[in-house]
Motif scaffolding. Structure first.
Motif, PDB file in Angstrom:
ATOM      1  N   ASP A   7       0.850  -1.185   0.000  1.00 22.02           N
ATOM      2  CA  ASP A   7       0.000   0.000   0.000  1.00 22.02           C
ATOM      3  C   ASP A   7       0.890   1.241   0.000  1.00 22.02           C
ATOM      4  O   ASP A   7       1.427   1.629   1.037  1.00 22.02           O
ATOM      5  N   TYR A   9       0.194   4.191   0.054  1.00 23.46           N
ATOM      6  CA  TYR A   9      -0.325   5.277   0.891  1.00 23.46           C
ATOM      7  C   TYR A   9       0.130   5.130   2.335  1.00 23.46           C
ATOM      8  O   TYR A   9       0.024   6.068   3.121  1.00 23.46           O
ATOM      9  N   ASP A  10       0.649   3.965   2.675  1.00 23.36           N
ATOM     10  CA  ASP A  10       1.222   3.713   3.998  1.00 23.36           C
ATOM     11  C   ASP A  10       2.686   4.141   3.943  1.00 23.36           C
ATOM     12  O   ASP A  10       3.469   3.587   3.179  1.00 23.36           O
ATOM     13  N   ARG A  11       3.063   5.119   4.751  1.00 21.75           N
ATOM     14  CA  ARG A  11       4.413   5.679   4.654  1.00 21.75           C
ATOM     15  C   ARG A  11       5.520   4.669   4.926  1.00 21.75           C
ATOM     16  O   ARG A  11       6.640   4.854   4.495  1.00 21.75           O
ATOM     17  N   ARG A  16       6.080   2.538  -1.563  1.00 21.44           N
ATOM     18  CA  ARG A  16       6.159   4.001  -1.658  1.00 21.44           C
ATOM     19  C   ARG A  16       7.545   4.422  -2.124  1.00 21.44           C
ATOM     20  O   ARG A  16       7.700   5.316  -2.955  1.00 21.44           O
TER      21      ARG A  16
END
Length: 120
Positions: A7, A9-11, A16
């Motif tokens: 994901d 959007y998970d830092r 990412r």
């Protein structure tokens, strides 16, 4: 073993970092040039206008570490090193072509917005 879900959007998610890498302007340009086949450092440096040697070195090392670029050093005098896309790196070409096409198609509209003029 269960499949991992990534994901961006998970830092803390490694996806990412990968998106940051492939979204970097230097990465996009280097991969685009390497589409034509292997290049030496000096060739890449000449083709990617505005990139410093330090930034090109960092970009190539990061792409190599991610498995997108293969670095081959030939045992010659003087030494010769070439960089080329791996199969994984080549798999990025289609989405990058789509982004380049989108940018080319919509640049006029973007410029209009940047100039503050309304768009019909």
């Amino acid at each position: 073993m269960a499949l991992l879900e990534f994901d961006p959007y998970d830092r803390g998610c490694p996806s990412r970092q990968l998106l940051d890498r492939i979204g970097d302007r230097w990465t996009v340009l280097v991969i685009g040039i390497l589409e034509d086949g292997p290049h030496r450092f000096s060739q890449l440096s000449r083709r990617v206008e505005g990139i410093s040697q330090k930034m090109l070195t960092q970009t190539l090392r990061a792409l190599e570490a991610d498995g997108l670029v293969l670095r081959t050093a030939y045992p010659e005098i003087p030494p010769r090193v070439e960089y080329e896309l791996t199969a994984l790196g080549r798999s990025l070409l289609e989405p990058l072509h789509a982004l380049v096409s989108w940018a080319s198609e919509h640049m006029g509209e973007v410029e209009t917005f940047r100039e503050g003029a309304p768009v019909a």
